[in-house]
Each structure stands twice: as C-alpha cells, then as structure tokens.
Design a protein around this motif. Structure first.
Motif, PDB file in Angstrom:
ATOM      1  N   ALA A 286       0.870  -1.139  -0.035  1.00 53.47           N
ATOM      2  CA  ALA A 286       0.038  -0.053  -0.030  1.00 53.47           C
ATOM      3  C   ALA A 286       0.784   1.174  -0.062  1.00 53.47           C
ATOM      4  N   SER A 287       2.133   1.161   0.620  1.00 53.50           N
ATOM      5  CA  SER A 287       2.881   2.402   0.746  1.00 53.50           C
ATOM      6  C   SER A 287       3.328   2.729  -0.661  1.00 53.50           C
ATOM      7  N   VAL A 288       3.914   1.716  -1.274  1.00 52.49           N
ATOM      8  CA  VAL A 288       4.492   1.733  -2.511  1.00 52.49           C
ATOM      9  C   VAL A 288       3.401   2.423  -3.470  1.00 52.49           C
ATOM     10  N   LYS A 289       2.298   1.734  -3.369  1.00 48.59           N
ATOM     11  CA  LYS A 289       1.220   2.501  -4.158  1.00 48.59           C
ATOM     12  C   LYS A 289       0.820   3.795  -4.021  1.00 48.59           C
ATOM     13  N   GLU A 290       0.911   3.966  -2.966  1.00 47.15           N
ATOM     14  CA  GLU A 290       0.514   5.572  -2.277  1.00 47.15           C
ATOM     15  C   GLU A 290       1.352   6.567  -2.857  1.00 47.15           C
ATOM     16  N   SER A 291       2.785   6.326  -2.774  1.00 48.03           N
ATOM     17  CA  SER A 291       3.705   7.117  -3.088  1.00 48.03           C
ATOM     18  C   SER A 291       3.555   7.439  -4.752  1.00 48.03           C
ATOM     19  N   ILE A 292       3.325   6.245  -5.330  1.00 51.15           N
ATOM     20  CA  ILE A 292       3.252   6.533  -6.604  1.00 51.15           C
ATOM     21  C   ILE A 292       1.939   7.214  -7.214  1.00 51.15           C
ATOM     22  N   ARG A 293       0.823   7.029  -6.359  1.00 44.28           N
ATOM     23  CA  ARG A 293      -0.540   7.819  -6.705  1.00 44.28           C
ATOM     24  C   ARG A 293      -0.120   9.481  -6.586  1.00 44.28           C
ATOM     25  N   SER A 294       0.518   9.526  -5.414  1.00 42.99           N
ATOM     26  CA  SER A 294       0.648  11.018  -5.278  1.00 42.99           C
ATOM     27  C   SER A 294       1.498  11.746  -6.303  1.00 42.99           C
ATOM     28  N   LEU A 295       2.217  11.059  -7.133  1.00 43.39           N
ATOM     29  CA  LEU A 295       3.016  11.724  -8.072  1.00 43.39           C
ATOM     30  C   LEU A 295       2.451  11.693  -9.494  1.00 43.39           C
ATOM     31  N   LEU A 296       1.187  11.109  -9.502  1.00 43.08           N
ATOM     32  CA  LEU A 296       0.522  10.862 -11.145  1.00 43.08           C
ATOM     33  C   LEU A 296       0.193  12.169 -11.222  1.00 43.08           C
ATOM     34  N   PRO A 297       0.293  12.745 -12.629  1.00 44.11           N
ATOM     35  CA  PRO A 297      -0.159  13.991 -13.017  1.00 44.11           C
ATOM     36  C   PRO A 297      -1.462  13.912 -13.316  1.00 44.11           C
ATOM     37  N   PHE A 298      -2.048  12.676 -13.805  1.00 44.22           N
ATOM     38  CA  PHE A 298      -3.294  12.715 -14.227  1.00 44.22           C
ATOM     39  C   PHE A 298      -3.709  11.233 -13.975  1.00 44.22           C
ATOM     40  N   LYS A 299      -5.047  10.988 -14.373  1.00 42.13           N
ATOM     41  CA  LYS A 299      -5.690   9.514 -14.223  1.00 42.13           C
ATOM     42  C   LYS A 299      -5.147   8.796 -15.388  1.00 42.13           C
ATOM     43  N   LEU A 300      -4.854   7.647 -14.952  1.00 40.01           N
ATOM     44  CA  LEU A 300      -4.518   6.829 -16.110  1.00 40.01           C
ATOM     45  C   LEU A 300      -5.977   6.378 -16.924  1.00 40.01           C
ATOM     46  N   THR A 301      -5.462   5.945 -18.055  1.00 37.19           N
ATOM     47  CA  THR A 301      -6.787   5.245 -18.881  1.00 37.19           C
ATOM     48  C   THR A 301      -6.819   3.871 -18.606  1.00 37.19           C
ATOM     49  N   ASN A 302      -7.945   3.101 -18.803  1.00 38.23           N
ATOM     50  CA  ASN A 302      -7.937   1.907 -18.382  1.00 38.23           C
ATOM     51  C   ASN A 302      -7.065   1.015 -18.851  1.00 38.23           C
ATOM     52  N   ALA A 303      -6.567   1.231 -20.343  1.00 34.40           N
ATOM     53  CA  ALA A 303      -5.587   0.381 -21.086  1.00 34.40           C
ATOM     54  C   ALA A 303      -4.285   0.483 -19.901  1.00 34.40           C
ATOM     55  N   GLN A 304      -4.104   1.733 -19.669  1.00 29.06           N
ATOM     56  CA  GLN A 304      -2.656   2.055 -18.893  1.00 29.06           C
ATOM     57  C   GLN A 304      -2.794   1.188 -17.620  1.00 29.06           C
ATOM     58  N   ARG A 305      -3.907   1.427 -16.969  1.00 28.98           N
ATOM     59  CA  ARG A 305      -4.149   0.483 -15.461  1.00 28.98           C
ATOM     60  C   ARG A 305      -3.982  -0.880 -15.669  1.00 28.98           C
ATOM     61  N   GLY A 306      -4.628  -1.487 -16.805  1.00 32.89           N
ATOM     62  CA  GLY A 306      -4.449  -3.048 -16.934  1.00 32.89           C
ATOM     63  C   GLY A 306      -3.019  -3.444 -17.101  1.00 32.89           C
ATOM     64  N   VAL A 307      -2.158  -2.591 -18.003  1.00 36.29           N
ATOM     65  CA  VAL A 307      -0.809  -2.756 -18.051  1.00 36.29           C
ATOM     66  C   VAL A 307      -0.024  -2.585 -17.091  1.00 36.29           C
ATOM     67  N   VAL A 308      -0.272  -1.778 -16.152  1.00 36.42           N
ATOM     68  CA  VAL A 308       0.460  -1.494 -14.922  1.00 36.42           C
ATOM     69  C   VAL A 308       0.115  -2.878 -14.173  1.00 36.42           C
ATOM     70  N   ARG A 309      -0.877  -3.340 -14.048  1.00 36.83           N
ATOM     71  CA  ARG A 309      -1.168  -4.583 -13.298  1.00 36.83           C
ATOM     72  C   ARG A 309      -0.306  -5.756 -13.837  1.00 36.83           C
ATOM     73  N   GLN A 310      -0.238  -5.896 -15.104  1.00 40.05           N
ATOM     74  CA  GLN A 310       0.603  -7.072 -15.688  1.00 40.05           C
ATOM     75  C   GLN A 310       2.011  -6.862 -15.240  1.00 40.05           C
ATOM     76  N   ILE A 311       2.614  -5.626 -15.349  1.00 39.04           N
ATOM     77  CA  ILE A 311       3.704  -5.136 -15.053  1.00 39.04           C
ATOM     78  C   ILE A 311       4.154  -5.549 -13.669  1.00 39.04           C
ATOM     79  N   PHE A 312       3.391  -5.064 -12.826  1.00 39.70           N
ATOM     80  CA  PHE A 312       3.573  -5.230 -11.211  1.00 39.70           C
ATOM     81  C   PHE A 312       3.502  -6.936 -10.898  1.00 39.70           C
ATOM     82  N   ALA A 313       2.648  -7.689 -11.703  1.00 41.14           N
ATOM     83  CA  ALA A 313       2.780  -9.095 -11.550  1.00 41.14           C
ATOM     84  C   ALA A 313       4.170  -9.623 -11.789  1.00 41.14           C
TER      85      ALA A 313
END
Ligand code: ADP
Ligand code: MG
Length: 767
Positions: free
Chosen positions: A329-356
């Motif tokens: 959660a803390s890693v996710k939170e620090s990432i979230r705080s830096l994002l300049p915009f809301k990710l598209t669905n496609a971007q979110r899906g890819v991030v999930r694959q990369i994290f896995a």
C-alpha cells in the motif's frame, strides 16, 4: 572422381564436377556472391545448400511459348524470337554538358512461323560505357540470333506493332544457340579454356545444345542476378547440381510424423521442385509461393526460428532475478501521489501486468506496445518508481539524446519532491563529469540513470540494478538483455515500442517477450488531419504555418536525412531554415535542430521549443521518436515520399498531443506518380498505426519495419512474415509440441542440436 555432391559441398569446389562449364575462377566467384548473399563470413563457407536456397523470383512456362499472332494488348508472355535488325540510337541529344549519353536499343524480330508483323524489343542504355554496350548488343543480336524474352507486350502506335520494353535486358532476354540441324553434341569438358568469363553487365553466348535444353521447351526458373551471374547461368548451374546430387544427400531435417501431420513433401523433392516445377504443377501456385515445394521450405524456415525462440524462452523462465520487489500500500500510495493525471483503463491494465511480473521470481521480459501518443512513458515511470521505492536502481535507455534529455527533464520534475536522485548520462558529458556520475552510480547514490544506449555499452556499473526500461525498441536491438546479463545483471526488462507489430510477427520476433498492449488513447485528443500537397501548394503551406503560429501554437518542419546523401540533406535543411527565418517568417522565432549539433545545443533548442520561445522548428528526423510538445499543432514533412509509412506515422505523432486540432502536411514533388500518391494516401486515410504498419510490412518487408539489421532478427530465406502467417502459426504449434509433450525425446534433442549449430539464429549462447 571427387566425392559425391552433398548439401555441404563447397561452392568454390564445384568446378571439380564439370557442371555447366563452371571452371575454377567462376566457382570461386559464385562462392563469393553466395556467401555475401547468405551472410556468411567467407567464400569458403558457401555451400550447395546456400545455392539451392537461392530461390527463383518467378517462373516462366516455356513449354508452350506464345507466338506473335497470339499477342494481345498488355499480355505477359515469353516469346522465342529471331532477330532481324538490331541497333541503338541516341536520344536526348540536348542533355547537359557532361551528362552521360542515353541510347535506345531496339531489336526487330520475328518468330519461327514468321507470320504476323515483326515485334520490337527495346530498352534504354546509359552511363559511361553506353557506347560499348550498344556495340556489344548489336553484335550479339545480329540477324538470325535466337533469343527468348519475357514481359508485358504493348501495342506501339508509332512503330505499328507490339513492343516490349525491358528494364534489365541481362535478366529478361536470353540468347539461345541458333538451331543446328541434327547436331546433338555433348561436350562436358571442364578445361579452363572452355570457361566463360562473363562480362558483368551481359549474358554469355551459350552454344551448347545440352545446356540450351535447360532453357527452352519447359518450365524454367528465373533468378535475380547474383553477383555477375545472370539468371540463365544460375539456371544452368542449379540444374547441373540437381542432376548430380542424390536424394540421400539432400538430408531430411524434419521428423516423418511431423511431415505427415503437416503434409510436407520430403526436403529433396522440395529443393528439386522449387527450382524446376513439374510439367503438371500449377504455376499459379508457384507464383503465389503456395506450391508444395514452397510450403515445405517455408515451414522449415519458420520451424527452426520458432524452436530457437522457444529455447530462449524456456531458459529465461528458469532463471532467478536478483531483485526482490514488493508492491504494498505504501508503494502504491507514493506512486499515486506523483501521478499528474488519471490513467486510462488500458494503462491501468498494463501496470497490473507489469507489477505481476516484477513481484514474481523470474525476471520480467515484457514488450509494451502502444501507438504513438498512447501514453507509454507514464506506465514505464510507474514501474521505475516501484523499483526505486524498493531500493533498486533503474536505467532508462532512449534511442536519441533529445529523447533521453526529454525523459530526464520530465522525470526530474516529477520526482523533485522525492529523495530519488535522477541523472542523465550521455556520451557527450565531459570526462570528469562522467567519471563522477559513474562513481556515484556504482556506489548506489543515484537511483535513476537515464541515457542513450551508450549506457549499456560503456563501462557503467550499478550497485543494485533492478529494472531496465528501453524506450522505442524498434530503434534498438533485442540483444541488450544478453548484453546486460553478460555483465552480471539480471534485472527486470521493459521494452516499449510504438511499432504496432502484427500479432504473428510479434510472437515470432519477440517470442521470448511477454506482450502488453495499450489500445486506448488518453482522453481529449482530436485526430490529426493529414494533407498531401504538391510543390504548387507551397503558398497554402506558408499560410497554414502563419495561421498556427499567430494563434500561439507551434510548428515542425521536417527534412529527410539519409545516410547516403547526408551532406546535401543537411545543407538543404540548414538553407531552408535560414530562408524561413530571414525571408518568410521574420516575425516569428525559427529554430533548427539536427543530429550533427552538439548535444548541449540540441537540448537548448528543444528546451526553447518546449517553452514556446521558438514557434517554428526546422529539423531533421531527430525528432521522429518520442518528442512530446503538446502545443505543437502543425507538422510539415518535406520530401514525404522519401519516408517509410511507419516513419511518417511516428513523425505525425509529434502533433495532436494537445486539445487543439492538429494538421500534418506531407509535401511531395512526385505527387502525381501513382506509387507515391498511393502510399501517402494511406497516411491521409488512416491514423491507425496498425493498419499503417501492415501496409509498410507489405511494401517494404519486416526487416525494414523492425530495423532487422540492428534487431538481430534472422532474415528468412524463404518465408514472408506477412504472406505466411498461417504457416508460421503451424510451425509454432509443432515447436510447442516438441518442447513440451516430446521434450525428452531423441528427436527433440536432435533438433535442438541442429538449431544451435545454425549461426543465423544467434543461439550459441543459449545453454
Ligand atoms: P508515447 O506512448 O508515444 O510514448 P507519451 O507517453 O509521450 O506517448 O504520452 C503522450 C502524451 O499523452 C503526453 O503528453 C502525456 O503526458 C499524455 N498522457 C499520457 N497518459 C495520459 C492520461 N492517462 N491522461 C492524459 N494525458 C496523458
Ligand atoms: Mg514515447
């Protein structure tokens, strides 16, 4: 007697076999030409297999040659003709001083039946030796000379008969010996005095009826000229070799049950038939590369490649990476705080694959594919942050300095409030500075290192390298991973590309990569309007530029830069820049950027362009990939016909990044030639990178599309990735079968041994 011929027989020893009057010198020449065609290091390595793998580009049915009276407008046909009159006349006498002379060479000829009007076969002759060439042909085509020629016959009003224009008479016109009644002489003496030393630009005069029988009265292969060897000579040589080699010596390489499943003919038959189709074979199938012989050889070509890739992949999934990454959660939170915009669905899906991938045990090897402007950078940045938050270093490699600088600027800005230190490491740093950065990197004081691919090549060492991101892969090689591993790292690797590779191709080329796709654009884009303009529309172009610049938006003017004419291209761009700056747009700021400038200068121009201090940026293709200036709304591409389609798509992707309506003008001087118009028309019709890439693949082949030379992808000898996708699919299925179900079999072991021995698959390093 020499040893029997096998596929391994050296070409430079072919002279020992009395084949088609091939002497020692010519054997050596053929070996040289084949070696360079097959990518072998020396002439001595060229063998009979290479010769038999040099396939015909087309076939001609000479079993039933057409007659003059059968001719119809636009008909493609081979005719056997007898010269009546031949000669050259000079045209375009007013060509400038020092211009080489231009001739038209013309042969008037009849056929055997001497019915109908004599036809005309003609071609242009130019260059420094034009005179000699004309004399040469005049002699060869003296009255009565017998020849076969193939092409598209057209009615010629001026001449009042059918005429055929040849492009390469050396390939398209073959002299045959004049028939000599009742004379069947077999002469197979191989002494050197019988050897024909060929004039590089011409055909030889064969008067050997045994050889002549190879060329007429049957279906014949037509080859592309190889070195100085004409199609006709190659046909004689291949024919001779195929007569001497036994079926047992064309060794089968595929297991019998596989051949049965896939209905593939034996290898020996395939090699014979692909050169000399049987009398009853369908030539239409041959023309489409769908004959049984083609199917067999194409399958084999793909099979070995797929097997090689399967082995690489198997190897990687067994490895362990050094880095242990957790994403809590803390890693996710620090990432979230830096994002300049809301990710598209496609971007979110890819991030999930990369994290896995990142949290798993085996090293990540992922290709991230997304059209130009789809937002790949932010996804990579998230992965980088995850690695850094876990205490690992990351390296980001970009294909150009401009892009590396842009990444570095953006990432520094985004991470300004974090403790992560980001540094740009490029080849152009001063030595002392470079040493200092390298020391800090080795000590682990730098978290993110951004640079061009010099980053890997130079002696950079990391203390805890966890992730490597390679931006715009198509400009790179797939070999970096091996390079990294060789230097003791086994990090996660994320490769990004905008080249939308057709699926089958991706699975082959990047078969040992997992593929993620961003198939959705960030919101708020308006499609770029593409216009194809001719030279006569320059006024409109100027008005467009003025309008956009006045409205506070920015403009790119791009010039092609090709290596062969780099100097003149660069001069063009520079002159054009001065003209635009001083004469046309004195009220606006005009900037210039090209690859030959010092990196600091480039960076400064790009910085000013980004800050809107420069309104019109004249550039070479250095801005092709990745550059992101959302306020730019107009792109002018000069000499658009000189670019490949995918390249134009990349360029066009520099505009349309903001909310404003954007335009891309493709300027071309040969708008009226149909090929250019058709190609550029595709750009105007679609903004879908996938469609464009398929077209590009069709027009230019995979090597160009992917930059094969750098990518380490083996060239296929026979297979064509676009045409043969289904065969490729089948080959992959068979490979899976042998590597899983039959993994332990002797057959599989044999096949693996074979594929490792083939240098062209670059598998020597696979254990
Ligand atoms: P590419 O995939 O070609 O590398 P970039 O990563 O440069 O594309 O992104 C293109 C532009 O879109 C950039 O200006 C980026 O800031 C913006 N962008 C990316 N993702 C989003 C998003 N989810 N919402 C809004 N803008 C985005
Ligand atoms: Mg990018």
């Amino acid at each position: 007697m020499p040893e029997p011929i096998t596929l391994d027989t050296r070409i430079d020893e072919l002279y020992k076999y009395n084949i088609a009057r091939l002497g020692e010198t010519l054997s050596r020449k053929l070996a040289q030409a084949l070696a360079s065609y097959a990518g072998k290091k020396s002439a001595g390595e060229a063998n009979v297999e290479d010769l038999l793998s040099y396939l015909p580009m087309r076939y001609e049915d000479r079993s039933n040659l057409a007659r003059i009276r059968d001719l119809q407008e636009g008909m493609e046909a081979s005719l056997e003709l007898y010269a009546k009159l031949a000669g050259g006349y000079q045209v375009g006498k007013k060509r400038g001083y020092g211009q080489p002379k231009l001739f038209i060479f013309e042969v008037t000829a009849t056929d055997k039946e001497k019915t109908g009007r004599p036809v005309v076969v003609w071609w242009f002759v130019s260059g420094a030796h034009a005179h000699d060439i004309v004399n040469y042909y005049t002699k060869r085509l003296s009255r009565g000379a017998r020849f076969i020629t193939f092409g598209r016959w057209e009615w010629d009003d001026r001449r009042g008969t059918y005429a055929l224009r040849l492009n390469k008479p050396g390939d398209e016109l073959e002299l045959l010996p004049a028939p000599r009644q009742g004379e069947v002489e077999t002469r197979r003496g191989g002494e050197d005095k019988n050897e024909i030393e060929e004039n590089p630009s011409t055909d030889d005069e064969s008067d050997d009826p045994v050889l002549a029988a190879v060329h007429a009265g049957r279906r014949v292969p037509v080859y592309r000229k190889l070195g100085t060897f004409t199609s006709k000579r190659l046909r004689e040589i291949v024919h001779g070799v195929l007569q001497l080699i036994s079926d047992q010596n064309i060794k089968e390489t595929l297991p019998a049950d596989l051949r049965q499943r896939q209905r593939l003919i034996p290898r020996s038959n395939a090699f014979r038939q692909i050169h000399f189709p049987a009398e009853d074979a369908s030539l239409a199938q041959y023309e489409q590369a769908r004959s049984p012989a083609h199917l067999r050889l194409i399958f084999e070509d793909f099979f070995w490649l797929a097997l090689g890739i399967g082995l690489k992949r198997g190897q990687r999934t067994k490895e362990h990476k050094g880095a242990k990454i957790t994403i809590d959660a803390s890693v996710k939170e620090s990432i979230r705080s830096l994002l300049p915009f809301k990710l598209t669905n496609a971007q979110r899906g890819v991030v999930r694959q990369i994290f896995a991938d990142m949290t798993s045990d085996a090293p990540m090897n992922r290709l991230l594919q997304g059209d130009v402007g789809s937002g790949k950078t932010i996804v990579a940045l998230i992965a980088m942050l995850a690695a850094m938050e876990n205490g690992y270093q990351i390296a980001l490699m970009a294909p150009t300095e401009i892009l590396a600088e842009q990444h570095s600027r953006n990432i520094k800005r985004l991470l300004a409030k974090t403790p992560h230190r980001v540094e740009l490491l490029t080849g152009s740093l001063r030595a002392a500075e470079k040493r200092r950065l390298q020391a800090d990197l080795a000590a682990g004081n730098i978290s993110a290192c951004i640079g061009t691919h010099a980053l890997v090549q130079e002696s950079v060492s990391f203390s805890k390298l966890g992730l490597v991101v390679i931006d715009e892969q198509h400009r790179f090689g797939v070999m970096q991973r091996a390079e990294l591993r060789a230097r003791g790292f086994n990090p996660d690797v994320l490769v990004m590309t905008a080249t939308p590779i057709p699926r089958s191709l991706a699975m082959t080329v990047y078969g040992d990569l997992d593929v993620s796709v961003i198939d959705e654009m960030p919101p708020g884009r308006t499609p770029v309007e593409t216009l194809v303009f001719g030279e006569d529309q320059r006024q409109e172009v100027k008005q467009l530029i003025r309008r956009e610049a006045r409205a506070g938006r920015q403009v790119y003017v791009v010039y092609p830069l090709v290596e062969e004419s780099e100097k003149t291209d660069l001069r063009d761009a520079t002159q054009r820049f001065e003209y635009l700056r001083d004469v046309v747009f004195p009220k606006f700021t005009v900037g210039l950027v090209h690859g030959r400038m010092k990196p600091a200068e480039k960076d400064e121009v790009m910085r000013r362009f980004l800050a809107c201090e420069v309104q019109i940026l004249v550039s070479t293709t250095v801005i092709e990939v990745g550059v992101d200036v959302p306020n730019a709304s107009l792109m002018i591409v000069e000499h658009a016909e000189r670019f490949g389609l995918s390249q134009l798509h990349q360029l066009r992707g520099r505009v349309g990044r903001g909310a404003e309506k954007s335009y891309c003008v493709l300027l071309t001087s040969d708008k009226r030639t149909s090929v250019a118009a058709e190609r550029l028309g595709i750009m105007a019709q679609t903004s879908d990178g996938f469609v464009i890439a398929e077209k590009d693949l069709e027009l230019r082949g995979a090597g160009e599309l992917l930059g094969t030379r750098q990518s380490g992808l083996p060239e296929f000898r026979i297979g064509n990735l676009l045409r043969d996708q289904q065969i490729l699919e089948q080959a992959r299925k068979e490979v899976d079968f042998y590597l899983t179900t039959r993994a332990k079999s002797v057959e599989t072991a044999k096949m693996i041994k074979r594929v490792k021995a083939e240098a062209r698959f670059g598998l020597a390093a696979v254990g």
